[in-house]
Motif scaffolding. Sequence first.
Motif, PDB file in Angstrom:
ATOM      1  N   GLN B 386       0.831  -1.217   0.000  1.00  0.00           N
ATOM      2  CA  GLN B 386       0.000   0.000   0.000  1.00  0.00           C
ATOM      3  C   GLN B 386       0.864   1.265   0.000  1.00  0.00           C
ATOM      4  N   ASN B 387       1.997   1.191   0.685  1.00  0.00           N
ATOM      5  CA  ASN B 387       2.878   2.357   0.730  1.00  0.00           C
ATOM      6  C   ASN B 387       3.428   2.682  -0.653  1.00  0.00           C
ATOM      7  N   ALA B 388       3.809   1.614  -1.350  1.00  0.00           N
ATOM      8  CA  ALA B 388       4.352   1.823  -2.691  1.00  0.00           C
ATOM      9  C   ALA B 388       3.275   2.408  -3.608  1.00  0.00           C
ATOM     10  N   LEU B 389       2.058   1.879  -3.464  1.00  0.00           N
ATOM     11  CA  LEU B 389       0.942   2.388  -4.281  1.00  0.00           C
ATOM     12  C   LEU B 389       0.701   3.872  -3.986  1.00  0.00           C
ATOM     13  N   PHE B 390       0.708   4.177  -2.705  1.00  0.00           N
ATOM     14  CA  PHE B 390       0.479   5.551  -2.289  1.00  0.00           C
ATOM     15  C   PHE B 390       1.563   6.473  -2.846  1.00  0.00           C
ATOM     16  N   TYR B 391       2.794   6.002  -2.731  1.00  0.00           N
ATOM     17  CA  TYR B 391       3.945   6.767  -3.227  1.00  0.00           C
ATOM     18  C   TYR B 391       3.775   7.090  -4.710  1.00  0.00           C
ATOM     19  N   MET B 392       3.362   6.081  -5.461  1.00  0.00           N
ATOM     20  CA  MET B 392       3.235   6.279  -6.906  1.00  0.00           C
ATOM     21  C   MET B 392       2.068   7.196  -7.248  1.00  0.00           C
ATOM     22  N   ARG B 393       0.990   7.060  -6.524  1.00  0.00           N
ATOM     23  CA  ARG B 393      -0.189   7.901  -6.814  1.00  0.00           C
ATOM     24  C   ARG B 393       0.091   9.360  -6.465  1.00  0.00           C
ATOM     25  N   GLN B 394       0.849   9.511  -5.386  1.00  0.00           N
ATOM     26  CA  GLN B 394       1.267  10.842  -4.972  1.00  0.00           C
ATOM     27  C   GLN B 394       1.987  11.558  -6.102  1.00  0.00           C
TER      28      GLN B 394
END
Lengths: 481, 451
Positions: B386-394
Amino acid sequence: MDNEIIDKVAGEGDDYKYGFVTDIDTDIIPVGLSEDVVRLISAKKHEPEWLLEFRLKAFRYWQTLEMPHWAHLSIPEIDFQAISYYAAPRTRDKAKTADEVDPELLETFEKLGIPLAERNQLAGMAVDAVMDSVSVKTTHREKLASMGVIFCSISEAVKDYPDLVKKYLGSVVSYRDNFFAALNSAVFSDGSFVYIPKGVRCPMELSTYFRINAMGTGQFERTLIVADDDAYVSYLEGCTAPMRDENQLHAAIVEIVAEDRAEVKYSTVQNWYAGDREGRGGVYNFVTKRGLCRGVCSKLSWTQVETGSAITWKYPSCVLAGDGSVGEFYSVAVTRNRQQADTGTKMIHVGSDTRSTIVSKGISAGYSENSYRGLVKVAPNATGCRNYTQCDSLLLGSHCGAHTFPYIDVMNDTAIVEHEATTSKISEEQLFYCNQRGIPTEEAVGLIVNGYAKEVMNKLPMEFAVEAQRLLSVTLEGSVG
Amino acid sequence: MNALDQYIDLYEANAATVSAHSAGALNAARADALELLKRVGRLPHKGEEGYEKTSVDDMFAPDYGVNIGRVDIPVDLAAVFHCGVPTASTWLGAVANDKFVPTESLLRNIPEGVTVMSLAAAAAEMPDVVEKYYGRIASEERGGTPLALNTLLAQDGVFIHVCRGVKAAKPMQIVNLLSSPVPLMAVRRVLVVAEEDSDISILFCDHSRCEIKCLASQVIEIYAGKGAHVNVCDMEESSSGTSRFSQLFAEQHDGSELKINGLTLLNGITRNEYYIVQKGSRAVTTLDGMAIGNGEQHIDNFSELSHSGDHGRSNQLFKYVLDGSSSGAFAGTITVESGARFNEAYQSNRNILASREARMHTKPQLLIFNDDVKCSHGATTGQLDQNALFYMRQRGIPLAEARMMLMQAFMMDIIDNVGIDGLSERLRHLVERRFRGEEMMCADCNAKHGV
């Protein structure tokens, strides 16, 4: 280079110090199993009708079953008609004080390191001592009763608290669960009953000590632990048996229910007689242990040190039904000579946000076979579940086997499940390091094994940890400590 | 009804025809197979040990036709020529249903010391060689009734032989095409013999052009002689109506290296079984698997890797990404036999469940009968970080794109490790398209497969 020493260390051990027999007058029923025997056991224990019905139902179901063979064990044919299903030391009524206990029995338990006289005890532990089929003495009852904690033998509980027993008996392990659960439900003799009322933190460790003494018998005890809302209890179990050439069957059931926010810690040091070096004799330990974390945020922790038994076949499990409940399993299983063990756990995640941890350490030596078998299951509606499993095997000697059979079944995408396992022998580097610093190989093996098992040992209550560590040392190392 | 009965009946009614269209060793093995099938009487069912999530009985239950009369079923071989992995230069051959079809270039260019031909023809022309290996590497004890059923009905397949010391310069590519106007079961048999110090890479591409239900029953036997290097990549890209039951048996001798990649990009119901025995010492095995599932797909990989020599090494890595209502299963066993010293064996199974309905069942096992070993296995089942997903969406990457990138990255270590020049690159492209849910068109092949 050190193989001989390791073989020597692993193959030999000191004599089994609990292998004596107590010569005591025993009331033992003839061998064989039939409805009449089930009725006889029930009658001997003056049980109510509903319990007899429960037993008969289980017995009839058991008759339809066949002995299962899926475990990685080679079990000689067991003749269930050649076992006596009830044996009781012949005493008067159950002893109220230590003075009333038959001196012979008292001496037996003293010898086993289980003082039944309360003044002799460390204040921290209450004991229920079970010899063959009956509970001999339960200590500290009054003190516990003052807090509302019920700690007594299950036979007494049936008489004194029938509603509680009726409500919970068979609710976690149904008599239809498996072959040995059905057998136990039909012929169970005694065991402990614990009830911790709402909000009570049990002030002392509760402990049951199981002893098989009579010949040609099996032990079929049943333990039921109920922790009501916000309760806490730590429960210890120990077991020994005399050295005999024959194999004795021990098929127990342990049921645990944890309600909302309750916590139960169950620790076992299992040291049944394991048979001699050629594999003659020893106890068959076929046990069903299961806990139901029914309430939200409840917690159940199993810790076991398995050193005894010719054959061990048990999987202490947690059904994590309450949201946010936690299951733990810490195990050290040691096998040597011709011992066989197929043990592990099941973590069934039914509630959301449930967590489980499994740490299993197997040590096999001699010609023994040691298997870990575990199941981690996440139900479709259980969201946010987490499991971490680690099972390591240590091999001492080139003729033994160490096996791992984990089953992982994930039916929800929000779950995180991890499993790790390693198998290896004691590393040459570690031995060399110790040798270099003047520690003889025998001692080094002891050190390394103890270090290896430390993670689990640390989870044991203090009273047990000392005992378990010593047991581990003598089991593997003879004189090495 | 028992699925096996129809095949036993079929065989018994047409035993002469089956044998007439085959030869030597293939025919000789049928009697024992029939005896075993009759004795056991059933195919494995779901829930049995080793078959927890896959019912072989159900896979074989539909009334499939078996082309025992060797009727020519028209297959658009043009697709074969388009299938070539463009960046990889290979020798190309095809198996149409279960009939071997060599290409012109294969016949012309195959170097000396390498034989690629129809198995039935090989059994007739060089009976000594085929008899020596056929059915010897695959053991009934491991393969059970599914193996016996394949042996009973197999009439043809591929025979690949590499002479001692010969190192094949290019990979061999065998395209398995399933195509039939009626429900069909193709019974394939592949025998690979790599003699001492030889070197060969083989790429199997499974394509199905069936609009209707088809079943491929495949048994691959691999013999890796002393010091031989064998690299097998088995890629499946079929359709939702296709079932595949594949068993791969391999025997490794001193110092041999075997590398196997099982890639399931698109399928219906698949069960892959790998049985590898390290008979000699210092053998090295790499077994990798990758599965991408969505819709109702089912992918089940099963491996049994046995070390019976000294100083053996093995490495297994299986990765799954499951979306939709797909289900995956993995069961892997490492056995170190008593007396097999200094072995190292590792196994890892990593899975991502990308949707609520996806299911994964894992059973990694170790059976160790010796103390001089280093063995481990690991298994994880989880979801995208989820952190990686969040990072990318950011950073402005849309969710779907971010998910796709992470899934693709997850598969990278398998893709990079296929060991056939040019194939990794191609796979990267295919996997990306697969994750994007775009219409699958393997390489330049004309066949379209609905996802």
